[in-house]
Design an enzyme around this catalytic site. Structure first.
Site, short mmCIF file in Angstrom:
data_model
loop_
_atom_site.label_atom_id
_atom_site.label_comp_id
_atom_site.label_asym_id
_atom_site.label_seq_id
_atom_site.Cartn_x
_atom_site.Cartn_y
_atom_site.Cartn_z
N GLU A 83 46.20 35.61 -43.43
CA GLU A 83 45.06 34.86 -42.91
C GLU A 83 43.98 35.86 -42.53
OE1 GLU A 83 45.68 32.41 -39.39
OE2 GLU A 83 43.80 31.35 -39.80
N CYS B 73 44.66 28.50 -38.87
CA CYS B 73 43.58 27.74 -38.24
C CYS B 73 42.27 27.82 -39.04
CB CYS B 73 43.36 28.23 -36.82
SG CYS B 73 44.70 27.79 -35.72
N ASN C 253 47.62 22.31 -41.82
CA ASN C 253 48.26 23.42 -41.12
C ASN C 253 48.48 23.02 -39.67
OD1 ASN C 253 48.81 26.36 -40.38
ND2 ASN C 253 46.99 25.94 -39.14
N GLU C 254 49.70 23.11 -39.20
CA GLU C 254 49.99 22.89 -37.77
C GLU C 254 49.29 21.66 -37.22
OE1 GLU C 254 49.15 25.95 -34.91
OE2 GLU C 254 50.77 27.19 -35.65
O1 AHR Z 1 48.90 33.10 -37.06
C1 AHR Z 1 47.86 32.87 -36.17
C2 AHR Z 1 47.60 31.38 -35.95
O2 AHR Z 1 48.72 30.79 -35.36
C3 AHR Z 1 47.40 30.57 -37.20
O3 AHR Z 1 46.08 30.59 -37.61
C4 AHR Z 1 47.79 29.19 -36.78
O4 AHR Z 1 48.33 28.43 -37.82
C5 AHR Z 1 48.76 29.43 -35.66
O5 AHR Z 1 48.42 28.70 -34.53
#
Ligand code: AHR
Length: 614
Positions: free
Chosen positions: A23, A213, A345-346
């Protein structure tokens, strides 16, 4: 005693089981993995992106220059350009300490330019000590935009270089770029070699990208939708492909700008170069990561679903298709063999997420029945949201569910059996992000212990990746991280070594085993910590430790000939709160300390020194 019955076959372990998650956090992309050395190369930074930015961030002007956004722009997605007055110059300071160049290596400069008449640009590289290469002349020959190039060969090594472009007559400049010739596998628009090599050395089974994120926060609209030239957009793959000068700059969730020079094509190409399966994550039109809003816009949802279908066509479609054709134009006619895609994601709003996820999945599987569409279980490892999400995943017969957890080493040790009781007939598990809260040996050990539990359950846990992958030590917003870097060096953490060990030794099958007896408790680690080397040959006399620039930090004698140890740094050390703490101060100890904030200032090189005449 441990009893193993080789005749009993346990679960098959997929070659792709352990991978990496990249990321753009901690400035992992621009100024990091993406090898471009010029910051804000297209003058697109704005104060709206980040209060400290202006269109001239990282630039200084000598003489006269204006940043202009008018009909004379390079293209609709690269709106600003620099109008440089006759006899003026502009200098870029790169990232962090400056532009890194190494003596004897080549650097490729390019610029988009136009001039009312002809003009000559003088391009130079220097630091406070003077020139870093012979200056180059570039003749700008026409009044329309064109790309001009020059190559430098560095005559000194520096991490504080500056790139200056001076013009004799008035000229317009955009996309001012400087790349090391030595990118990873010499790919054009490529990746910083040492960082890419660190990932390659893991031999990861897959690369999850681009977030995190980054993907599911910010505006879900396109750059030019609503004529607003949207900043702070979620990561949308179409923004990141095609010629780099047509990729619109974005400001990301982590508070800084992305040039998108490292985009979807480069991610796919890198995954292929290192033999890993690509695993992209697309936004599900739910804004997560603390923002927790569902985007209610049916037309926008349909557009994103279509974009996801187009992404699969970009990766796998024939060159005669629209998006497969773009892939071919970019240099890769063959498909990238995409088989897995993650939607969302999440996500913290399970019902809203599922209402959208199921529409993505239906459209994807109608057109590409072979695609595995990965869902998720939210940000926690347990609790009401997690349970609701899992129930919805099971009810919807989802292929695979992405779980994330950032917990303590104790949690990882205590939860080794987490997956022993998971439903074998339910969705498979992707542990897409996990870390135990530190970069110490203790953290690495707790993660290694946990990974044995993942592997024992390889029939349920199909994929796992530590997170985050990279941190630029000057811009750390999330720690711990697996690999750290600055302008001139990179180093893997203890956690990196654990990942490397597992990824390079993926078994074929689990061999079920049983243990009896009570294992004795491990004594706490205290006492001497140093560097030990084993002399394998009578031809060697000493061991020498140098830093990255070749300066000798110490030379230690082997205590005898072949078959002898030499030990350095044998002073007093103790482990306190999981950190190595130096309790006596000798030069040797200072050099090899781990866990101390300054430990990574040393890029150590250990050499055996031959006896004279041998
Ligand atoms: O890995 C860092 C962050 O942790 C990522 O962006 C997110 O998916 C998680 O909350």
């Amino acid at each position: 005693a441990i009893t193993v019955d080789p005749a009993t076959q346990g679960a098959r372990i997929d070659r792709t089981m352990y991978g990496v998650f990249f990321e753009d956090i901690n400035r992992a992309a621009d100024g990091g993995l993406y090898a471009e050395l010029v910051q804000n190369r297209s003058f697109e930074y704005t104060t709206d992106d980040n209060k400290s930015y202006t269109p001239l961030t990282a630039w200084t002007v000598t003489g006269g220059a204006q940043v202009v956004d008018d009909d004379g722009r390079l293209n609709a997605r690269n709106r600003n350009y620099l109008s440089l007055d006759a006899g003026s110059a502009v200098t870029n300071s790169g990232y962090n300490t400056g532009i890194r160049v190494e003596d004897g290596k080549k650097y490729d400069f390019s610029v988009w330019a136009r001039a009312a008449g002809r003009t000559a640009l003088t391009v130079s590289l220097q630091d406070s000590g003077g020139a870093l290469a012979t200056a180059r002349q570039v003749a700008v020959k026409k009044n329309g935009w064109a790309r001009y190039r020059a190559t430098f060969t560095a005559t000194r090594t520096s991490s504080a270089g500056r790139l200056t472009v001076a013009t004799a007559d008035a000229a317009a400049l955009d996309m001012v770029s400087l790349f090391p010739r030595d990118t990873y596998q010499h790919e054009p628009n490529g990746l910083r070699e040492d960082l890419a090599e660190k990932i390659a050395a893991l031999h990861p089974g897959f690369v999850r990208f681009p977030g995190g994120c980054l993907v599911n926060t910010g505006s879900m609209q396109d750059y030019s939708e609503d004529s607003g030239y949207q900043r702070k957009r979620s990561y949308q793959w179409k923004d990141t492909v095609g010629p780099v000068e047509t990729r619109a700059t974005n400001s990301n969730f982590w508070g800084y700008n992305q040039s998108y020079g490292l985009g979807y094509y480069e991610y796919f190409r890198f995954a292929e170069d290192i033999g890993a399966m690509p695993l992209p994550v697309v936004p599900a039109l739910v804004t997560g990561c603390g923002q927790n809003k569902a985007v209610d816009d049916d037309a926008l949802l349909k557009r994103h679903i279509q974009d996801t279908l187009d992404l699969i066509e970009f990766a796998n479609g024939p060159v005669t298709s629209k998006w497969g054709g773009l892939r071919a134009e970019m240099g890769h006619p063959k498909p990238f063999h995409l088989t897995h895609i993650e939607v969302g994601n999440e996500e913290n709003l399970p019902a809203a997420f599922f209402a959208r996820f199921t529409q993505f999945r239906a459209a994807i599987q109608a057109k590409y029945p072979y695609m595995q569409v990965i869902s998720n279980s939210g940000p926690d490892d347990s609790g009401t949201t997690f349970d609701t999400a899992w129930q919805l995943n099971k009810d919807a017969k989802v292929d695979m569910v992405d779980e994330h957890y950032y917990n303590s080493p104790q949690w990882f040790l205590q939860n080794n059996d987490r997956y022993d009781s998971y439903d074998r007939s339910g969705p498979k598990v992707f542990v897409g992000e996990y870390a135990s809260g530190g970069n110490t040996f203790k953290n690495g050990l707790a993660e290694a212990a946990y990974m044995t539990g993942l592997e024992r359950n390889a029939d349920v846990v199909k994929l796992a990746s530590y997170a985050p992958l990279f941190a630029n030590e000057d811009y750390v917003q999330w720690s711990p991280d697996m690999v750290w870097f600055n302008n001139h060096a990179s180093w893997g953490s203890a956690n990196y070594e654990v990942q490397k060990l597992f990824m390079n030794n993926v078994g074929d099958r689990v061999v079920p085993s049983t243990a009896t007896g009570t294992p004795s408790l491990l004594a706490p680690i205290t006492g001497a910590v140093g560097l030990s080397t084993w002399n394998t040959s009578a031809a060697y006399d000493d061991v020498k430790v140098t830093d990255a620039d070749g300066n000798t930090l110490l030379t230690d004698d082997f205590s005898g000939d072949a078959g002898q140890w030499t030990h350095t740094g044998g002073g007093s050390w103790a482990v306190q709160d999981g950190q190595y703490v130096e309790t006596s101060d000798t030069a040797e100890n200072t050099m090899v300390q781990a866990g101390d904030p300054s430990w990574h200032d040393y890029d150590l090189h250990v050499k055996a020194v031959k006896k004279s005449g041998k």
